[in-house]
Design a protein around this motif. Structure first.
Motif, short mmCIF file in Angstrom:
data_model
loop_
_atom_site.label_atom_id
_atom_site.label_comp_id
_atom_site.label_asym_id
_atom_site.label_seq_id
_atom_site.Cartn_x
_atom_site.Cartn_y
_atom_site.Cartn_z
N SER A 293 29.07 41.55 37.71
CA SER A 293 30.44 41.00 37.58
C SER A 293 31.44 41.81 38.39
O SER A 293 32.59 41.95 37.99
N SER A 294 31.01 42.35 39.50
CA SER A 294 31.95 43.11 40.32
C SER A 294 31.69 42.86 41.80
O SER A 294 30.62 43.22 42.32
N SER A 295 32.67 42.26 42.48
CA SER A 295 32.50 42.03 43.93
C SER A 295 32.46 43.37 44.66
O SER A 295 31.81 43.48 45.69
N MET A 329 39.24 35.67 46.14
CA MET A 329 38.47 35.40 44.91
C MET A 329 38.63 33.94 44.53
O MET A 329 39.45 33.59 43.68
N THR A 332 37.63 33.31 40.86
CA THR A 332 38.63 33.83 39.93
C THR A 332 39.85 32.90 39.89
O THR A 332 40.37 32.58 38.82
N ALA A 371 41.62 43.10 40.81
CA ALA A 371 40.68 44.08 41.34
C ALA A 371 39.27 43.48 41.29
O ALA A 371 39.02 42.56 40.51
N ALA A 372 38.39 43.99 42.17
CA ALA A 372 37.05 43.40 42.24
C ALA A 372 36.11 44.02 41.21
O ALA A 372 35.03 44.50 41.54
N VAL A 373 36.56 44.05 39.97
CA VAL A 373 35.77 44.67 38.90
C VAL A 373 35.70 43.71 37.71
O VAL A 373 36.49 42.78 37.63
N PRO A 374 34.77 43.98 36.75
CA PRO A 374 34.65 43.06 35.62
C PRO A 374 35.98 42.88 34.87
O PRO A 374 36.74 43.85 34.71
N SER A 375 36.25 41.66 34.44
CA SER A 375 37.42 41.31 33.61
C SER A 375 38.77 41.42 34.28
O SER A 375 39.79 41.27 33.62
N ALA A 376 38.80 41.72 35.57
CA ALA A 376 40.11 41.83 36.24
C ALA A 376 40.83 40.48 36.20
O ALA A 376 42.05 40.41 36.05
N GLY A 377 40.06 39.41 36.31
CA GLY A 377 40.65 38.07 36.36
C GLY A 377 41.42 37.70 35.11
O GLY A 377 42.48 37.08 35.18
N ASP A 406 32.71 35.45 33.86
CA ASP A 406 32.99 36.44 34.91
C ASP A 406 31.78 36.55 35.85
O ASP A 406 31.91 36.68 37.07
N ARG A 409 31.93 33.51 38.11
CA ARG A 409 33.02 33.48 39.10
C ARG A 409 32.85 34.57 40.15
O ARG A 409 33.20 34.38 41.32
N THR A 410 32.29 35.72 39.74
CA THR A 410 32.06 36.78 40.73
C THR A 410 31.05 36.31 41.78
O THR A 410 31.19 36.59 42.97
N ASN A 413 32.87 34.25 44.08
CA ASN A 413 33.74 35.08 44.92
C ASN A 413 33.01 35.62 46.15
O ASN A 413 33.50 35.52 47.28
N1 ASP Z 1 34.87 40.22 38.32
C1 ASP Z 1 35.52 39.54 39.41
C2 ASP Z 1 35.11 40.15 40.73
O1 ASP Z 1 34.78 41.31 40.78
C3 ASP Z 1 36.99 39.51 39.25
C4 ASP Z 1 37.35 38.71 38.02
O2 ASP Z 1 37.49 37.49 38.15
O3 ASP Z 1 37.42 39.27 36.93
O4 ASP Z 1 35.10 39.50 41.74
#
Ligand code: ASP
Length: 434
Positions: A293-295, A329, A332, A371-377, A406, A409-410, A413
């Motif tokens: 879950s992290s781009s 994204m 996202t 941010a390209a990390v889990p739950s940022a969206g 997530d 969607r990642t 992305n």
């Molecule tokens: N987890 C997504 C990503 O890293 C961002 C998000 O939608 O939470 O691309």
């Protein structure tokens, strides 16, 4: 024999066994053991991918630019990349809005489930709200040029010490690379170029090493995700997923349309890439995006797949993909559009056309800012909700299913980033008659 099994099959096996482990752990009281003894291996795996992200961007971008003969090519590539990124994001949010307004998954959302979730996740919403406020505050106090100002670091060492500053590192690498080709005939410059080429080979080898551990990392990640969902919603996972099935289906349908209709369309209009070969080429990166879950964590593998499997030139992939991981994204933004309207529907609110257009604008910006990390969206979703006057507490309704969504969607992305990289690579080759 194990050696002959392709890596993607091993990663699949890791996912599958992770899910099985998670289910067994839930039913045999093994949740804590899984969290204490299995989950950390997943974190170690993600950390090692993130560890390599900044050095990889720095070195491969400098090496990539080193191969460019004239600087005007860079600005042409930059404009095309940004244009396509914004276009694909707007398509994604609009698609999400069309689907959620047509299918209306929030209309039938039971009131008692809504009230239940609102009180259950009250403190978690507060936590996310303060994070979103922080982002908003710095934008407000710094004025409209905040984003451009943020691009230029005042210290490259401290910028490179935080993965959130990827754009600043990209800025420095561009500056360094352009300066390097501008003095290419000066004494010693060639050795610097050779140095970066060597460094690049070494970093790619590290990515290979890390990927060898991927099946185990993915196993640990999946086992942990399963037990954590149950731990957060004890005994309710099944009923929550059923209540939110319409919402999840709408998001997943939209993401599916992006992957199987929009991107193939983009590829067939602008390139000669066969969609099936494209999918095969980035499959490893997609699986990793799905599991982490992290781009950002997936970036080293996305770049590797783009170069090795899709034949994208390094000067393109090293420029287009890191920028994409940070600002593009599509998954996202689509999800933010669907979620915002779903929450409004669940609260019985009718959104006007102006509010829907506001969602297109804010979700595009919010996905760029995520941010390209889990739950940022979901954190940035709060800003979208605020812009249309829907209660922020509404995110409580979708918490329970946010992690699985997530993952999807990642995956979208990084698929979008890779599709744009193909287009840029192809059109650049055509421009140069290669
Ligand atoms: N987890 C997504 C990503 O890293 C961002 C998000 O939608 O939470 O691309």
């Amino acid at each position: 024999m194990l050696k002959r099994i392709p890596l993607y099959a091993k990663i699949f096996l890791g996912m599958f066994l992770g899910i099985i482990w998670g289910i067994i752990a839930i039913n045999t009281g093994g949740i804590q053991i899984t969290l204490d003894w299995i989950k950390p291996w997943g974190s170690i795996f993600i950390n090692s991918l993130k560890l390599i992200a900044i050095p990889l961007i720095l070195v491969s971008l400098i090496k990539g630019i080193g191969g460019i003969s004239d600087v005007s090519k860079l600005s042409r590539m930059g404009l095309k990349t940004l244009g396509l990124y914004v276009l694909s994001t707007i398509i994604a949010v609009s698609l999400g809005l069309i689907l959620v307004n047509t299918l209306q998954p929030g209309k039938a959302f039971p009131t008692e489930v809504r009230e239940n979730l609102l009180s259950k996740y009250q403190s978690k919403t507060g936590e996310f709200l303060s994070k979103a406020e922080l982002t908003k505050k710095s934008q407000e106090t710094e004025g409209p040029l905040y984003f451009i100002k943020e691009l230029v670091p005042e210290n490259i060492v401290s910028a490179a010490s935080d993965n959130r500053n990827m754009l600043q590192v990209i800025f420095f690498a561009l500056l360094f690379g352009i300066a390097m080709i501008s003095v290419k005939n000066k004494p010693g410059v060639n050795s610097v170029k050779d140095f970066f080429e060597g460094l690049n080979e070494i970093i790619l080898k590290i990515v290979d090493f890390i990927m060898k551990a991927a099946p185990f990392g993915v196993f640990a990640l999946f086992a942990a995700i399963i037990v954590e969902i149950e731990k957060d919603n004890p005994g309710q996972v099944g009923s929550l997923f059923i209540a939110l099935a319409g919402y999840c289906a709408t998001v997943i349908l939209g993401l599916g349309i992006m992957v199987f209709i929009v991107y193939p369309g983009l590829l067939s209009i602008f390139t000669k890439h066969k969609f099936i070969n494209f999918l095969r080429g980035i499959f490893k990166a997609q699986m990793l995006a799905f599991s982490t879950s992290s781009s950002a964590a997936t970036l080293p593998v996305t770049m590797d797949c783009a170069e090795r499997n899709l034949g994208i030139k390094k000067e393109v992939s090293s420029f287009v993909l890191p920028i994409g991981a940070t600002i593009n994204m599509d998954g996202t933004s689509l999800y933010q559009g669907v979620a915002a309207v779903f929450i409004a529907q669940a609260f019985g609110m009718e959104l006007t056309i102006i509010q829907q257009l506001t969602i297109i604008l804010t979700a595009t910006l919010a996905s760029i800012g995520s941010a390209a990390v889990p739950s940022a969206g979901i954190i940035m979703l709060l800003i979208v909700l605020e812009s249309i006057g829907v209660p922020a507490a509404g995110i409580s309704l979708i918490f329970a299913v946010d992690r699985p969504l997530d993952m999807f969607r990642t995956t979208v992305n990084i698929t979008g980033d890779s599709a744009v990289a193909c287009v840029i690579d192809y059109t650049e080759r055509k421009h140069n008659n290669i």
